[in-house]
Write an enzyme that holds these catalytic residues in place. Structure first.
Site, PDB file in Angstrom:
ATOM      1  N   ASN A 273       0.836  -1.207   0.000  1.00 10.03           N
ATOM      2  CA  ASN A 273       0.000   0.000   0.000  1.00 10.03           C
ATOM      3  C   ASN A 273       0.869   1.254   0.000  1.00 10.03           C
ATOM      4  O   ASN A 273       0.541   2.251  -0.659  1.00 10.03           O
ATOM      5  CB  ASN A 273      -0.956   0.002   1.184  1.00 10.03           C
ATOM      6  CG  ASN A 273      -2.199  -0.820   0.894  1.00 10.03           C
ATOM      7  OD1 ASN A 273      -3.019  -0.443   0.063  1.00 10.03           O
ATOM      8  ND2 ASN A 273      -2.319  -1.968   1.540  1.00 10.03           N
TER       9      ASN A 273
ATOM     10  N   ARG B 279       4.393   1.964  25.501  1.00  6.62           N
ATOM     11  CA  ARG B 279       3.882   2.617  24.295  1.00  6.62           C
ATOM     12  C   ARG B 279       4.219   4.100  24.263  1.00  6.62           C
ATOM     13  O   ARG B 279       4.495   4.668  23.213  1.00  6.62           O
ATOM     14  CB  ARG B 279       2.360   2.457  24.202  1.00  6.62           C
ATOM     15  CG  ARG B 279       1.947   1.092  23.767  1.00  6.62           C
ATOM     16  CD  ARG B 279       0.457   0.988  23.471  1.00  6.62           C
ATOM     17  NE  ARG B 279       0.099  -0.414  23.458  1.00  6.62           N
ATOM     18  CZ  ARG B 279       0.225  -1.211  22.401  1.00  6.62           C
ATOM     19  NH1 ARG B 279       0.668  -0.738  21.259  1.00  6.62           N
ATOM     20  NH2 ARG B 279      -0.103  -2.475  22.472  1.00  6.62           N
TER      21      ARG B 279
ATOM     22  N   MET C 248       1.054  -2.145  12.069  1.00  3.86           N
ATOM     23  CA  MET C 248       0.352  -3.095  12.931  1.00  3.86           C
ATOM     24  C   MET C 248       0.603  -2.843  14.417  1.00  3.86           C
ATOM     25  O   MET C 248       0.736  -3.789  15.198  1.00  3.86           O
ATOM     26  CB  MET C 248       0.727  -4.531  12.531  1.00  3.86           C
ATOM     27  CG  MET C 248       0.477  -4.848  11.070  1.00  3.86           C
ATOM     28  SD  MET C 248      -1.193  -4.461  10.476  1.00  3.86           S
ATOM     29  CE  MET C 248      -1.991  -6.027  10.744  1.00  3.86           C
ATOM     30  N   ARG C 249       0.685  -1.587  14.824  1.00  2.36           N
ATOM     31  CA  ARG C 249       0.768  -1.255  16.249  1.00  2.36           C
ATOM     32  C   ARG C 249      -0.479  -0.474  16.621  1.00  2.36           C
ATOM     33  O   ARG C 249      -0.900   0.418  15.876  1.00  2.36           O
ATOM     34  CB  ARG C 249       1.981  -0.354  16.570  1.00  2.36           C
ATOM     35  CG  ARG C 249       3.318  -0.943  16.289  1.00  2.36           C
ATOM     36  CD  ARG C 249       3.655  -2.151  17.111  1.00  2.36           C
ATOM     37  NE  ARG C 249       3.771  -1.917  18.537  1.00  2.36           N
ATOM     38  CZ  ARG C 249       3.873  -2.895  19.434  1.00  2.36           C
ATOM     39  NH1 ARG C 249       3.859  -4.156  19.053  1.00  2.36           N
ATOM     40  NH2 ARG C 249       3.982  -2.626  20.709  1.00  2.36           N
TER      41      ARG C 249
ATOM     42  N   ASN D  12      -6.058   5.486   7.851  1.00  2.43           N
ATOM     43  CA  ASN D  12      -5.638   4.080   7.901  1.00  2.43           C
ATOM     44  C   ASN D  12      -6.362   3.305   6.818  1.00  2.43           C
ATOM     45  O   ASN D  12      -7.480   3.663   6.444  1.00  2.43           O
ATOM     46  CB  ASN D  12      -6.009   3.495   9.278  1.00  2.43           C
ATOM     47  CG  ASN D  12      -5.649   2.030   9.406  1.00  2.43           C
ATOM     48  OD1 ASN D  12      -4.539   1.609   9.036  1.00  2.43           O
ATOM     49  ND2 ASN D  12      -6.578   1.225   9.910  1.00  2.43           N
TER      50      ASN D  12
ATOM     51  N   HIS E 167      -7.796  -0.562   5.916  1.00  5.42           N
ATOM     52  CA  HIS E 167      -8.150  -1.815   6.598  1.00  5.42           C
ATOM     53  C   HIS E 167      -8.823  -2.745   5.589  1.00  5.42           C
ATOM     54  O   HIS E 167      -9.677  -2.306   4.813  1.00  5.42           O
ATOM     55  CB  HIS E 167      -9.096  -1.516   7.772  1.00  5.42           C
ATOM     56  CG  HIS E 167      -9.410  -2.726   8.577  1.00  5.42           C
ATOM     57  ND1 HIS E 167      -8.512  -3.290   9.460  1.00  5.42           N
ATOM     58  CD2 HIS E 167     -10.516  -3.524   8.612  1.00  5.42           C
ATOM     59  CE1 HIS E 167      -9.051  -4.367  10.009  1.00  5.42           C
ATOM     60  NE2 HIS E 167     -10.265  -4.516   9.514  1.00  5.42           N
TER      61      HIS E 167
ATOM     62  N   ASP F 101      -9.732   0.604  14.412  1.00  8.08           N
ATOM     63  CA  ASP F 101     -10.484   0.353  13.179  1.00  8.08           C
ATOM     64  C   ASP F 101     -11.864   1.024  13.202  1.00  8.08           C
ATOM     65  O   ASP F 101     -12.837   0.501  12.645  1.00  8.08           O
ATOM     66  CB  ASP F 101     -10.597  -1.165  12.893  1.00  8.08           C
ATOM     67  CG  ASP F 101      -9.229  -1.791  12.662  1.00  8.08           C
ATOM     68  OD1 ASP F 101      -8.323  -1.082  12.187  1.00  8.08           O
ATOM     69  OD2 ASP F 101      -9.055  -2.983  12.970  1.00  8.08           O
TER      70      ASP F 101
ATOM     71  N   GLU G 140      -7.342  -2.198  -2.587  1.00  5.58           N
ATOM     72  CA  GLU G 140      -6.686  -1.317  -1.607  1.00  5.58           C
ATOM     73  C   GLU G 140      -5.757  -0.342  -2.329  1.00  5.58           C
ATOM     74  O   GLU G 140      -5.674   0.841  -1.989  1.00  5.58           O
ATOM     75  CB  GLU G 140      -5.880  -2.140  -0.587  1.00  5.58           C
ATOM     76  CG  GLU G 140      -6.723  -2.993   0.332  1.00  5.58           C
ATOM     77  CD  GLU G 140      -5.882  -3.693   1.400  1.00  5.58           C
ATOM     78  OE1 GLU G 140      -4.990  -3.056   1.981  1.00  5.58           O
ATOM     79  OE2 GLU G 140      -6.126  -4.897   1.654  1.00  5.58           O
TER      80      GLU G 140
HETATM   81  C1  GAR Z   1      -3.043  -4.612   4.011  1.00  7.44           C
HETATM   82  O1  GAR Z   1      -3.954  -5.565   3.538  1.00  7.44           O
HETATM   83  C2  GAR Z   1      -3.731  -3.673   4.986  1.00  7.44           C
HETATM   84  O2  GAR Z   1      -5.058  -3.381   4.651  1.00  7.44           O
HETATM   85  C3  GAR Z   1      -3.650  -4.466   6.264  1.00  7.44           C
HETATM   86  O3  GAR Z   1      -2.367  -5.041   6.248  1.00  7.44           O
HETATM   87  C4  GAR Z   1      -1.970  -5.257   4.897  1.00  7.44           C
HETATM   88  C5  GAR Z   1      -0.619  -4.604   4.707  1.00  7.44           C
HETATM   89  O4  GAR Z   1      -0.101  -4.915   3.432  1.00  7.44           O
HETATM   90  N1  GAR Z   1      -3.850  -3.609   7.415  1.00  7.44           N
HETATM   91  C6  GAR Z   1      -4.481  -3.986   8.517  1.00  7.44           C
HETATM   92  O5  GAR Z   1      -4.924  -5.100   8.676  1.00  7.44           O
HETATM   93  C7  GAR Z   1      -4.592  -2.909   9.569  1.00  7.44           C
HETATM   94  N2  GAR Z   1      -5.598  -3.228  10.525  1.00  7.44           N
HETATM   95  P1  GAR Z   1       1.012  -4.001   2.794  1.00  7.44           P
HETATM   96  O6  GAR Z   1       2.155  -3.920   3.822  1.00  7.44           O
HETATM   97  O7  GAR Z   1       1.447  -4.757   1.564  1.00  7.44           O
HETATM   98  O8  GAR Z   1       0.419  -2.666   2.498  1.00  7.44           O
END
Ligand code: GAR
Length: 198
Positions: free
Chosen positions: A16, A67, A93-94, A110, A112, A148, A177
């Site tokens: 992304n 944190r 992912m934090r 963000n 999702h 989220d 995405e």
């Molecule tokens: C993506 O699918 C994104 O939507 C998800 O992690 C993946 C990251 O892929 N995000 C979440 O689940 C956040 N809650 P990428 O590193 O290739 O962008």
């Protein structure tokens, strides 16, 4: 055209992130990337960002106790690359505390992999398949101090097909995405530019 400056936060692969960096190469795209920050030193996206000639930084959460200390370092890094108009979480992912989120109110978004409010959290595709859903998708939303949740900017719907697996569905959603995130940045950039003029 004056462009907004975005910071992209990642934890891993960074596909992304790459869709945003690619979008930023278009002269008429309303954003440029100030910095890509990863919370993991092994995030593959860092090398990809460097390939685009983008400034990168690692703020490894494991190097901080608690944190608050991690987020202080994150904020310092963001400020080092000021001005940053918008923070884009792209597979970051934090969980961020309310204190951090509130510092970036209306200026942090963000992506999702579900049609929020459905399937907050992890394993979104497995859960959609297990529930026998006919469709799923992805959402770009403003970040608020609740995981989220927050106002939706862009959603893309994706049909779930007979025989879909987690992998096949994830791949089809990921393609959406990569369209959704640049679209959302365009929308937010227009809103922010409107605010600047007011
Ligand atoms: C993506 O699918 C994104 O939507 C998800 O992690 C993946 C990251 O892929 N995000 C979440 O689940 C956040 N809650 P990428 O590193 O290739 O962008």
């Amino acid at each position: 055209m004056s462009k907004i400056r975005i910071a992209i936060l990642i934890s891993g692969r960074g596909s992304n992130m790459e869709s945003l960096l690619q979008a930023c190469t278009a002269p008429d795209f309303p954003a440029e990337t100030a910095v890509v920050i990863a919370n993991r030193p092994d995030a593959a996206g860092i090398a990809k960002a460097q390939g685009y000639g983008i400034q990168t930084s690692i703020v490894d959460h494991r190097q901080y106790v608690g944190r608050a200390a991690f987020e202080e370092a994150l904020q310092e890094t963001l400020l080092k690359h000021a001005p940053v108009d918008l923070v884009c979480l792209a597979g970051f992912m934090r969980i961020l505390t309310a204190d951090f989120v509130n510092q970036w109110q209306d200026r942090m978004i963000n992506i999702h992999p579900s049609l929020l409010p459905d399937y907050k959290g992890l394993d979104t595709h497995a859960r959609a398949l297990a529930d026998g859903r006919a469709e799923t998708g992805c959402t770009v939303h403003y970040v608020i101090p609740a995981m989220d949740e927050g106002p939706v900017i862009v959603q893309k719907r994706v049909p779930i097909l007979v025989g879909d697996t987690v992998d096949s569905l994830a791949a089809r959603v990921l393609a959406e995405e990569h369209q959704a995130y640049p679209e959302a940045v365009r929308i937010v950039a227009a809103r922010l530019s409107g605010l600047h003029r007011a």
